[in-house]
Design an enzyme around this catalytic site. Structure first.
Site, PDB file in Angstrom:
ATOM      1  N   ARG A   1      30.155  39.805  26.907  1.00 27.50           N
ATOM      2  CA  ARG A   1      28.820  39.344  26.487  1.00 27.50           C
ATOM      3  C   ARG A   1      27.724  40.293  26.941  1.00 27.50           C
ATOM      4  O   ARG A   1      26.670  40.390  26.309  1.00 27.50           O
ATOM      5  CB  ARG A   1      28.575  37.909  26.949  1.00 27.50           C
ATOM      6  CG  ARG A   1      29.401  36.884  26.171  1.00 27.50           C
ATOM      7  CD  ARG A   1      29.071  35.474  26.594  1.00 27.50           C
ATOM      8  NE  ARG A   1      29.372  35.211  27.976  1.00 27.50           N
ATOM      9  CZ  ARG A   1      30.566  34.807  28.430  1.00 27.50           C
ATOM     10  NH1 ARG A   1      31.557  34.608  27.596  1.00 27.50           N
ATOM     11  NH2 ARG A   1      30.749  34.601  29.713  1.00 27.50           N
TER      12      ARG A   1
ATOM     13  N   GLU B   1      37.389  33.577  42.166  1.00 25.96           N
ATOM     14  CA  GLU B   1      37.517  32.312  42.895  1.00 25.96           C
ATOM     15  C   GLU B   1      39.010  32.006  43.133  1.00 25.96           C
ATOM     16  O   GLU B   1      39.412  31.628  44.211  1.00 25.96           O
ATOM     17  CB  GLU B   1      36.868  31.205  42.071  1.00 25.96           C
ATOM     18  CG  GLU B   1      36.385  30.074  42.924  1.00 25.96           C
ATOM     19  CD  GLU B   1      35.595  29.074  42.097  1.00 25.96           C
ATOM     20  OE1 GLU B   1      35.208  29.391  40.965  1.00 25.96           O
ATOM     21  OE2 GLU B   1      35.391  27.964  42.617  1.00 25.96           O
TER      22      GLU B   1
END
Ligand code: AMP
Length: 182
Positions: free
Chosen positions: A66, A103
């Protein structure tokens, strides 16, 4: 007037709960991108924040995928170069590579060697700042090239994930700019 238009444009970013996994609130910029005048206002606002920097910017460094949409439009508006940072295995020539922790698990980013050199000044662009891990990995690639970074630029920053603080801790002196704090 323009400010109100920009606020309306940014309000097109949609919240998608539990995507791509439970507990994540995904910020979907596709409705904003699909609206021509809104996309234009956002590109103008991002371009203004780059031209307001004290340094002359040689190139924008954008993160797949993006970031490419915003970076491409901004380069056209500012007449700067565009340097792509991609997921591993996508770039055909010699690369700088940075592995980094997500994460859960690991990922890596790559950038072609030789596109940036000492003395060049860049801005790194992405759509969303969350924990800051991605942009900091990208920053390591810029550091390997010898170029300097004036700013990290985002459409939107998720404040509660403290990405801004992570950047300021790791790379004091680099400006962190976002149009919207969610
Ligand atoms: P981070 O490395 O945690 O700062 O994550 C930033 C990168 O992951 C950017 O390339 C974003 O496009 C994407 N990202 C992370 N969290 C979100 C989210 N909640 N909504 C949309 N994109 C996200």
């Amino acid at each position: 007037m323009a400010e109100r238009g920009l606020v309306n444009a940014l309000s097109l970013i949609a919240d998608v709960p539990d995507y791509p996994k439970p507990g994540i609130l995904f910020k979907d910029i596709t409705p904003l991108l699909a609206d021509g005048p809104a996309f234009g206002l956002v590109v103008d606002a991002l371009a203004n924040s780059i031209t307001s920097l004290p340094q002359k910017i040689d190139a924008l460094v954008a993160i797949e995928s993006r970031g490419f949409i915003l970076g491409g439009a901004l380069c056209r508006a500012l007449n700067t170069g565009f340097v792509t940072v991609r997921k591993p295995g996508k770039l055909p020539r010699d690369v700088h590579r940075k592995d980094y922790q997500l994460e859960y698990g690991f990922d890596a980013l790559e950038m072609h060697r030789g596109l940036l050199t000492k003395g060049k000044v860049v801005v790194i662009v992405d759509d969303v700042l969350a924990t800051g891990g991605t942009v900091l990995a990208c920053q390591e690639l810029v550091d390997m090239s010898g170029a300097k970074t004036a700013a990290h630029l985002f459409l939107l920053e998720i404040s509660q994930l403290n990405g801004r603080e992570a950047i300021q801790r790791a790379k004091p002196g680099i400006e962190v700019i976002s149009l919207l704090r969610a």
